[in-house]
Design an enzyme around this catalytic site. Structure first.
Site, PDB file in Angstrom:
ATOM      1  N   THR A 214      88.160  32.184  28.339  1.00 13.64           N
ATOM      2  CA  THR A 214      87.172  31.122  28.503  1.00 13.64           C
ATOM      3  C   THR A 214      87.868  29.770  28.470  1.00 13.64           C
ATOM      4  OG1 THR A 214      85.445  32.454  27.534  1.00 13.64           O
ATOM      5  CG2 THR A 214      85.195  30.073  27.313  1.00 13.64           C
ATOM      6  N   ARG A 242      73.872  40.020  30.677  1.00 13.57           N
ATOM      7  CA  ARG A 242      74.106  39.379  29.367  1.00 13.57           C
ATOM      8  C   ARG A 242      74.564  37.926  29.576  1.00 13.57           C
ATOM      9  NH1 ARG A 242      79.016  36.975  26.951  1.00 13.57           N
ATOM     10  NH2 ARG A 242      78.850  37.230  24.705  1.00 13.57           N
ATOM     11  N   VAL A 243      74.003  37.035  28.801  1.00  9.11           N
ATOM     12  CA  VAL A 243      74.428  35.635  28.843  1.00  9.11           C
ATOM     13  C   VAL A 243      75.013  35.288  27.479  1.00  9.11           C
ATOM     14  CG1 VAL A 243      73.663  33.249  29.070  1.00  9.11           C
ATOM     15  CG2 VAL A 243      72.709  35.004  30.577  1.00  9.11           C
ATOM     16  N   GLY A 244      76.199  34.695  27.485  1.00  9.20           N
ATOM     17  CA  GLY A 244      76.859  34.345  26.232  1.00  9.20           C
ATOM     18  C   GLY A 244      76.517  32.938  25.773  1.00  9.20           C
ATOM     19  N   ASP A 245      77.353  32.415  24.918  1.00 14.32           N
ATOM     20  CA  ASP A 245      77.105  31.086  24.339  1.00 14.32           C
ATOM     21  C   ASP A 245      77.529  29.949  25.262  1.00 14.32           C
ATOM     22  OD1 ASP A 245      79.797  32.039  23.929  1.00 14.32           O
ATOM     23  OD2 ASP A 245      80.134  30.270  22.684  1.00 14.32           O
ATOM     24  N   GLY A 265      84.794  32.345  21.962  1.00 15.34           N
ATOM     25  CA  GLY A 265      84.784  33.437  20.994  1.00 15.34           C
ATOM     26  C   GLY A 265      83.638  34.389  21.279  1.00 15.34           C
ATOM     27  N   GLY A 267      80.397  35.337  21.712  1.00 13.82           N
ATOM     28  CA  GLY A 267      79.278  34.444  21.990  1.00 13.82           C
ATOM     29  C   GLY A 267      78.014  34.665  21.184  1.00 13.82           C
TER      30      GLY A 267
HETATM   31  N1  ASP Z   1      82.231  32.874  24.372  1.00 15.59           N
HETATM   32  C1  ASP Z   1      82.382  33.676  25.544  1.00 15.59           C
HETATM   33  C2  ASP Z   1      81.176  34.589  25.671  1.00 15.59           C
HETATM   34  O1  ASP Z   1      80.756  35.139  24.661  1.00 15.59           O
HETATM   35  C3  ASP Z   1      83.632  34.509  25.556  1.00 15.59           C
HETATM   36  C4  ASP Z   1      84.903  33.837  25.090  1.00 15.59           C
HETATM   37  O2  ASP Z   1      84.897  32.662  24.746  1.00 15.59           O
HETATM   38  O3  ASP Z   1      85.966  34.488  25.106  1.00 15.59           O
HETATM   39  O4  ASP Z   1      80.713  34.789  26.745  1.00 15.59           O
END
Ligand code: ASP
Length: 347
Positions: A214, A242-245, A265, A267
């Site tokens: 990311t 799926r949608v992350g942070d 990280g 998410g």
């Molecule tokens: N935060 C991102 C997500 O969860 C993944 C990452 O930062 O490695 O989609």
């Protein structure tokens, strides 16, 4: 214009805190820029030297491009977009070209950007044909009354807005494909052993990335404005949809008049704990310094619940905080002498 003062840096709690003030005879505006290329749990031995060199060189290149905008009087939003675009175009990172695959073998990309001075934000989630999702996030912010567009409609919006679109095969990279195959194999093995002590992750939840990926940037411009942005392919083997942070304002990205944060990280944890917002809120409501606020969230709240990851953050004094609770976080920033710096592991 907000009056800028050259303030002494309060107690430096960590070598990863830096402040930059360009002095050319008197009080001149400070600018600052921090960039990340993802956090993970790979150790230094797991990362070939040649790959580390390439990652750091690309981060430095992106940092330089964004910094040039800031030093020539450009806006924090422009610097953030430019920096992230360069990283999205590199297959080294899990954003744009080089995004990880979902369990269904697709690439679904998320991105967001926030202009702290205006308290405006834009984001896209689950997009599949937009070459630079960060540009689409910015277009949502600047050309619509909305904050977040998702899925095929977001793809269409970007095309209508004249942004560069690509066939979804553009995002394919052999390395990420192999990572998916390895993960599928692991899932099969775990299922066939039917371990009674199976962890929650072996039941299909995404596991924290052990590789960099990311990308994000936070900038302070010469007008004292802060902007932050984040772009990602998410997590390998994530569920389709799926949608992350990263596209969630307040979770993976946040900026206001005092503080800006971009996170990376696992998410789900960053969403539940509104990480990016919480850091800025702790500064505002508890009077913590940027570093204290970032550390208390990343090494406190998140670690207590097992949320792997890190953040980059900037305040209006040009302090930068780069904090992570994983083994690594690929990062680049401008130090107090205006010297660009890059690092991946702890120093
Ligand atoms: N935060 C991102 C997500 O969860 C993944 C990452 O930062 O490695 O989609």
């Amino acid at each position: 214009m907000k009056k800028k003062l050259l303030l002494a840096i309060p107690l430096c709690l960590c070598p990863l805190t830096a402040a930059y003030s360009s002095e050319s005879g008197g009080t001149t505006p400070k600018v600052a820029l921090a960039v990340h290329g993802g956090a993970g749990n790979a150790s230094a031995e797991d990362l070939p030297k040649e790959r580390e060199t390439r990652i750091r060189a690309k981060l430095a290149e992106a940092l330089e491009a964004g910094y040039e905008i800031l030093t020539s009087g450009g806006s924090a939003v422009d610097a953030v977009e430019r920096t992230i675009r360069l990283l999205e175009d590199s297959p080294l990172f899990n954003a744009g070209k080089g995004a990880v695959f979902t369990a269904a073998g697709t690439n679904e990309l998320d991105a967001s950007i926030m202009d702290g001075a205006k308290m405006e934000a834009g984001a896209v989630a689950g997009v599949t044909t937009i070459k630079n999702p960060i540009a689409a996030a910015r277009a949502v912010m600047e050309r619509t009354e909305h904050v977040l567009l998702a899925g095929p409609a977001a793809n269409d919006f970007a095309a209508d807005a004249g942004l560069e679109t690509v066939d979804s095969s553009y995002f394919f990279t052999e390395r990420r494909w192999q990572a998916l195959q390895e993960r599928i194999e692991r899932e099969k093995t775990e299922e066939s052993t039917k371990s009674s002590r199976a962890s929650p992750r072996s039941s299909g939840a995404p596991e924290p990335s052990t590789h960099f990926g990311t990308v994000g940037a936070v900038a302070l411009d010469s007008m004292g404005r802060i902007a932050a942005g984040t772009s990602t392919g998410g997590m390998t083997y994530k569920r389709h949809g799926r949608v992350g942070d990263s596209p969630i304002i307040g979770a993976g990205t946040y900026a206001n008049g005092e503080c800006g944060v971009s996170a990376t990280g696992h998410g789900e944890y960053f969403i539940r704990h509104a990480v990016a917002f919480d850091i800025c809120a702790r500064m505002r409501y508890l009077g913590l310094s940027l570093l204290e606020a970032a550390t208390s969230v990343v090494n406190g709240t998140l670690m207590e619940v097992g949320g792997d990851g890190g953040v980059i953050a900037i305040d209006t004094d040009g302090n930068t905080a780069l904090v992570f609770n994983t083994r690594n976080m690929a990062r680049a920033w401008i130090d107090s002498n205006g010297e660009p710096r890059t690092a991946i592991f702890r120093q």
